[in-house]
Design an enzyme around this catalytic site. Sequence first.
Site, PDB file in Angstrom:
ATOM      1  N   TYR A 254     -28.969   2.034 -54.605  1.00 38.71           N
ATOM      2  CA  TYR A 254     -27.732   1.978 -53.823  1.00 38.71           C
ATOM      3  C   TYR A 254     -27.390   0.563 -53.341  1.00 38.71           C
ATOM      4  CZ  TYR A 254     -27.780   7.083 -53.638  1.00 38.71           C
ATOM      5  OH  TYR A 254     -27.755   8.407 -53.972  1.00 38.71           O
TER       6      TYR A 254
ATOM      7  N   THR B 273     -35.533  -1.769 -46.140  1.00 38.77           N
ATOM      8  CA  THR B 273     -35.794  -1.520 -44.718  1.00 38.77           C
ATOM      9  C   THR B 273     -37.297  -1.312 -44.515  1.00 38.77           C
ATOM     10  OG1 THR B 273     -33.630  -0.497 -44.536  1.00 38.77           O
ATOM     11  CG2 THR B 273     -35.193  -0.012 -42.776  1.00 38.77           C
TER      12      THR B 273
ATOM     13  N   LYS C 207     -32.342  -4.779 -37.950  1.00 40.30           N
ATOM     14  CA  LYS C 207     -31.888  -3.701 -38.843  1.00 40.30           C
ATOM     15  C   LYS C 207     -32.244  -2.331 -38.245  1.00 40.30           C
ATOM     16  CE  LYS C 207     -30.976  -1.152 -42.423  1.00 40.30           C
ATOM     17  NZ  LYS C 207     -29.701  -0.961 -43.038  1.00 40.30           N
TER      18      LYS C 207
ATOM     19  N   ARG D  86     -15.517   0.776 -20.534  1.00 33.09           N
ATOM     20  CA  ARG D  86     -16.890   0.456 -20.983  1.00 33.09           C
ATOM     21  C   ARG D  86     -17.654   1.695 -21.467  1.00 33.09           C
ATOM     22  NH1 ARG D  86     -15.323  -2.766 -17.269  1.00 33.09           N
ATOM     23  NH2 ARG D  86     -15.816  -1.325 -15.577  1.00 33.09           N
TER      24      ARG D  86
ATOM     25  N   CYS E 248     -30.690   6.702 -43.828  1.00 32.40           N
ATOM     26  CA  CYS E 248     -30.966   5.603 -42.880  1.00 32.40           C
ATOM     27  C   CYS E 248     -31.241   6.108 -41.466  1.00 32.40           C
ATOM     28  CB  CYS E 248     -29.791   4.648 -42.844  1.00 32.40           C
ATOM     29  SG  CYS E 248     -29.294   4.123 -44.485  1.00 32.40           S
TER      30      CYS E 248
ATOM     31  N   TYR F 183     -23.778  14.683 -46.605  1.00 39.13           N
ATOM     32  CA  TYR F 183     -24.235  14.421 -45.236  1.00 39.13           C
ATOM     33  C   TYR F 183     -23.131  13.913 -44.320  1.00 39.13           C
ATOM     34  CZ  TYR F 183     -24.690   9.239 -45.551  1.00 39.13           C
ATOM     35  OH  TYR F 183     -24.463   7.880 -45.647  1.00 39.13           O
TER      36      TYR F 183
END
Length: 419
Positions: free
Chosen positions: A16, A123, A208, A248, A262, A317
């Site tokens: 990917y 990762t 990350k 905020r 992920c 997903y």
Amino acid sequence: MTEPNRPTVCVHGLGYIGLPTAAILANNGYDVYGYDADPERRAALAAGTVSFDEADLERFIGMALDDGLEIVDSARSADFHLICVPTPYDRDHDQIDLTYVEAAGETIATLLRPGDTIVLESTVPPGTTARRLRAVLEDSGIAIPDAASLVYSPETVLPGDTLSELRENDRLVGAVDGDDCAPVVALYESFVKGEVRTTDATTAEFVKLIQNASRDVNIAFANEIAKLAHEFDIDAREAIAFANGHPRVDILDPGPGVGGHCLPIDPLFLSHNNNIPMLTETARRVNDGMPEYVGKLLLAALDDPQASSVALLGVAYKGGVADTRQSPSLSLSKFLQERCVGDLRQTDPYVDQSEHDIVSLRSALDGADAAAIVTDHPEYGALSPDLFAEQMRGRVIVDARGLLNCNRWEAAGFDVYQI
Ligand code: SAJ
């Protein structure tokens, strides 16, 4: 086809991230050797066929194959080696599998020439580049950073929009041992329109992970709000919209859980091998529990689940993609099967029909007692109660993505349960 004087890049892993990165580099003045350990994938790519769905990627690969990208049967020497291999996580044993990274490091060690650069993009847990990958290279006699530069640079692209995010997003480049990573910065600046910033490798690895953990925690908060709102019999999404009017406050959307390759995994890389009590672990549990929460809502609405037909709308997903990795819809389907729901049908306009026994929307609804919207595909926002009323036997709708106008559907005779 290599040209003299063009810098060379060998990309290890054409998935990917590796594949679109290889193509972008080839289209930006580099001669790129693309290597993947899977011979079938190599053969398909050499013929211009991409095995996963990604906007515009196949056309772009075709252009790259005509200009600078060569799919190779073994990795080659190059000025830059980009490692884009998987780092699978074994949930049952809390193990992160770094063998693909190590294998790539061993291969690269046999190809390195003085001054070449190795960039890890996969990762990984913090410290992997500076300790583990460095050790693999040094065990092979490559002194870091004297003989070769070693750098970590994470990708931050959103699946479904990979090519544009590779170009538009900022990029972080992290060196080992204060090495000068100027050549890697120049490599990324050849195609990145965002800012390319530098730091050390372990910070880049950590950044990350905390980006994805931050999103996962924030989604978990939205899911917790949805459950609380249900207890108070109020509309969670309306409450969140009001709350977000504060300058905020920026609460995300609740839903049936968190999927993809992920968010469900990266936060676990942070908590791996340390004893710090982790908000991220709680968030993981909240998000992992959402398919069951939706499933229980659905079961409670059915008179006799074991004699019922249920249609699940969406297997991917998230909306607009065909990707089903770690999809909450698959977890929900498993939960309902375990509860012996009589007849379960899945439909998805993006996912290949041969995968996951997918049927058309009309077939899924035909005679169904209940329908659940699990994926936020854009098409589902325009669903009308007419087709459902015509096709379904029952009138139960679970909208786990908040896509439907409840008043309209209730006026058409449906019982709508919204997350
Ligand atoms: N989701 C919600 N509520 C929301 C947002 C998302 O339930 O408000 C769900 C989605 O439906 C999906 C899951 O979360 O099931 C993850 O989707 P996503 O769009 O948040 O993220 P991914 O996994 O597709 O991509 C993420 C991105 N990370 C961040 O936004 C911090 C992307 O930028 C990363 O590059 C990618 O992970 C990656 O490769 O690490």
